[in-house]
Motif scaffolding. Structure first.
Motif, PDB file in Angstrom:
ATOM      1  N   SER A 250      -0.800   7.201   4.805  1.00 19.17           N
ATOM      2  CA  SER A 250      -1.897   6.442   4.193  1.00 19.17           C
ATOM      3  C   SER A 250      -2.155   5.149   4.948  1.00 19.17           C
ATOM      4  N   ASP A 251      -1.081   4.470   5.341  1.00 16.34           N
ATOM      5  CA  ASP A 251      -1.247   3.225   6.083  1.00 16.34           C
ATOM      6  C   ASP A 251      -1.913   3.470   7.439  1.00 16.34           C
ATOM      7  N   LEU A 254      -5.574   3.789   6.806  1.00 11.18           N
ATOM      8  CA  LEU A 254      -6.210   2.538   6.388  1.00 11.18           C
ATOM      9  C   LEU A 254      -6.327   1.530   7.521  1.00 11.18           C
ATOM     10  N   ARG A 263     -11.138   5.599   1.998  1.00  7.56           N
ATOM     11  CA  ARG A 263     -10.330   4.398   1.777  1.00  7.56           C
ATOM     12  C   ARG A 263      -9.762   4.382   0.362  1.00  7.56           C
ATOM     13  N   ASP A 264     -10.573   4.757  -0.629  1.00  2.00           N
ATOM     14  CA  ASP A 264     -10.086   4.793  -2.013  1.00  2.00           C
ATOM     15  C   ASP A 264      -8.955   5.812  -2.173  1.00  2.00           C
ATOM     16  N   GLU A 267      -5.754   4.411  -0.440  1.00  2.73           N
ATOM     17  CA  GLU A 267      -5.203   3.253  -1.146  1.00  2.73           C
ATOM     18  C   GLU A 267      -4.519   3.684  -2.439  1.00  2.73           C
ATOM     19  N   ARG A 268      -5.126   4.642  -3.154  1.00  2.79           N
ATOM     20  CA  ARG A 268      -4.466   5.144  -4.371  1.00  2.79           C
ATOM     21  C   ARG A 268      -3.150   5.840  -4.023  1.00  2.79           C
ATOM     22  N   LEU A 270      -1.275   5.227  -1.474  1.00  2.00           N
ATOM     23  CA  LEU A 270      -0.335   4.213  -1.040  1.00  2.00           C
ATOM     24  C   LEU A 270       0.328   3.530  -2.246  1.00  2.00           C
ATOM     25  N   ARG A 318      -5.717  -3.976   8.965  1.00  2.00           N
ATOM     26  CA  ARG A 318      -6.823  -3.580   8.106  1.00  2.00           C
ATOM     27  C   ARG A 318      -8.147  -4.098   8.677  1.00  2.00           C
ATOM     28  N   PHE A 326      -6.540  -9.420   0.537  1.00  2.00           N
ATOM     29  CA  PHE A 326      -5.792  -8.188   0.798  1.00  2.00           C
ATOM     30  C   PHE A 326      -4.379  -8.358   0.267  1.00  2.00           C
ATOM     31  N   VAL A 328      -0.796  -6.470   0.918  1.00  2.00           N
ATOM     32  CA  VAL A 328      -0.112  -5.480   1.745  1.00  2.00           C
ATOM     33  C   VAL A 328       1.392  -5.641   1.567  1.00  2.00           C
TER      34      VAL A 328
END
Length: 395
Positions: A250-251, A254, A263-264, A267-268, A270, A318, A326, A328
């Motif tokens: 995921s990272d 992103l 992206r959604d 991020e979910r 992650l 990012r 942000f 992280v």
């Protein structure tokens, strides 16, 4: 195109050879036997006229006229025979040549042409249509299968057949068809490979089995971080409950400029995966306020370095997509080098950098914020680019 030109050359050579042979074979040949017979008959008639003239049966004047008439008749008779023979030969050559050219043209078209093209006309509009019905997709698949049976090297037909099966949710058939799109030795086609990987993934029930993994590995040899492939890897890791891999994939996605829906999704994934990791693991949470930053900056880089310097231990990148801040996390899942994770050191410092280029090295004009030396024990580090302070907040 090379076979077509070769075939056309063969036809041209064959036609030329036929013309030469026909001309040589059918050209008018001297037929001395027939001509001599005609000449002998006319010679006998001349002798008779001479005898009749000597016997005074005809006058000398009449003899001359008769001789001229016989000569003209002889010449005309010989010329008519030659003309008839030449015309007959010419007609035979022309007819034979026409038949050969037509036959060879038909054979060439059947072999190298496209007699079944009409059967697959406009299939692209059906395959790409969002409103295509199952019946229409089945009809397209039948027509494409007929065409492929006679033209197994037609890559475009294989591609449309694969898309048709994919759209009809026949994923196993789609994967098999995608495998036929690219000939051995051809350069990779990213769009085809990605669809192939997706079809194989879905055919296996939502995991990367050996076949799907083979396609994914193939893509990663020339495009290591394609978002659609990382999505498959993430979903496979979720199914296998490999939470650190979900974070890593995921990272990686992103770090790129991707669509909002992608992206959604990442991020979910992650957040969900990190919630499954131990809170006691070495890590640092970092909050970065990027309000009112200059417009020329496009990227945010956050990384942790060991107290004694050296390459970064953990890195997050990012794109600046308009958000004000942000959040992280720096931990082993985002290690720059898996042999040097953040858990291998006791003290680190954190750097947040606004960058124009997004490259690892700092460039003139970049803005940086740096923390104090701290222990990666779950503390939260806050940075703001509105002022010059970098403040660490204890856990």
């Amino acid at each position: 195109m090379i076979p077509t030109y070769f075939g056309m050359g063969v036809v041209l050579l064959a036609t030329s050879a036929w013309v030469v042979v026909s001309v040589v074979y059918f050209r008018s040949k001297p037929r001395w036997t027939d001509d001599d017979a005609r000449k002998a008959l006319y010679r006998d008639r001349f002798s008779e006229i001479e005898s009749e003239t000597k016997s005074r049966l005809i006058e000398a004047v009449d003899r001359a006229e008769l001789g001229e008439e016989l000569g003209v008749a002889l010449l005309a008779d010989l010329e008519d025979e030659d003309v008839d023979r030449d015309e007959g030969s010419s007609m035979l050559v022309g007819a034979s040549l026409a038949v050969v050219v037509v036959a060879l043209s038909v054979a060439l078209y059947i072999h190298w042409g496209d007699p079944t093209a009409e059967s697959v006309r406009n299939i692209g509009s059906v395959v790409m249509s969002a409103n295509a019905t199952p019946g229409q997709l089945d009809d397209v698949a039948k027509r494409l299968n007929v065409r492929i049976k006679s033209r197994p090297q037609d890559r475009a037909s294989w591609y449309y057949l694969a898309l048709t099966h994919f759209k009809a949710e026949r994923f196993s058939d789609a994967a098999e068809a995608f495998a036929m799109v690219q000939a051995p030795g051809d350069g990779p086609l990213l769009d085809v490979d990605v669809h192939w990987a997706q079809a194989a993934f879905l055919a296996a029930g939502g995991i990367l089995d050996a076949d799907a993994r083979m396609v994914v590995d193939r893509i990663q040899t020339y495009r290591s971080d394609h978002p659609s492939v990382l999505e498959l890897l993430t979903l496979d890791a979720v199914q296998r409950r490999q939470h650190e891999r979900v974070v890593s994939y995921s990272d990686r996605a992103l770090r790129q400029e991707i669509s909002e829906s992608q992206r959604d999704f990442f991020e979910r994934g992650l957040v969900t995966a990190r919630a499954q990791l131990s809170s006691a693991r070495p890590h640092l949470d970092v909050f970065v306020d990027v309000r009112a930053i200059p417009m020329e900056f496009s990227w945010l880089l956050v990384y942790a370095r060991a107290e004694k310097a050296g390459p970064p231990l953990a890195v997050v990148k990012r794109p600046l997509d308009g958000r004000d801040s942000f959040n992280v996390t720096l931990d082993d899942a985002v290690s720059m080098d898996p042999t040097r994770p953040i858990s291998s050191v006791d003290h680190v410092y954190v750097v947040a950098r606004l960058s124009v280029t997004g490259t690892a090295n700092a460039h003139p004009g970049d803005m940086e914020r740096r923390s104090e030396i701290l222990t990666p024990d779950g503390a939260t580090v806050r940075f703001s680019f509105v002022d010059d302070l970098g403040v660490m907040e204890p856990n």
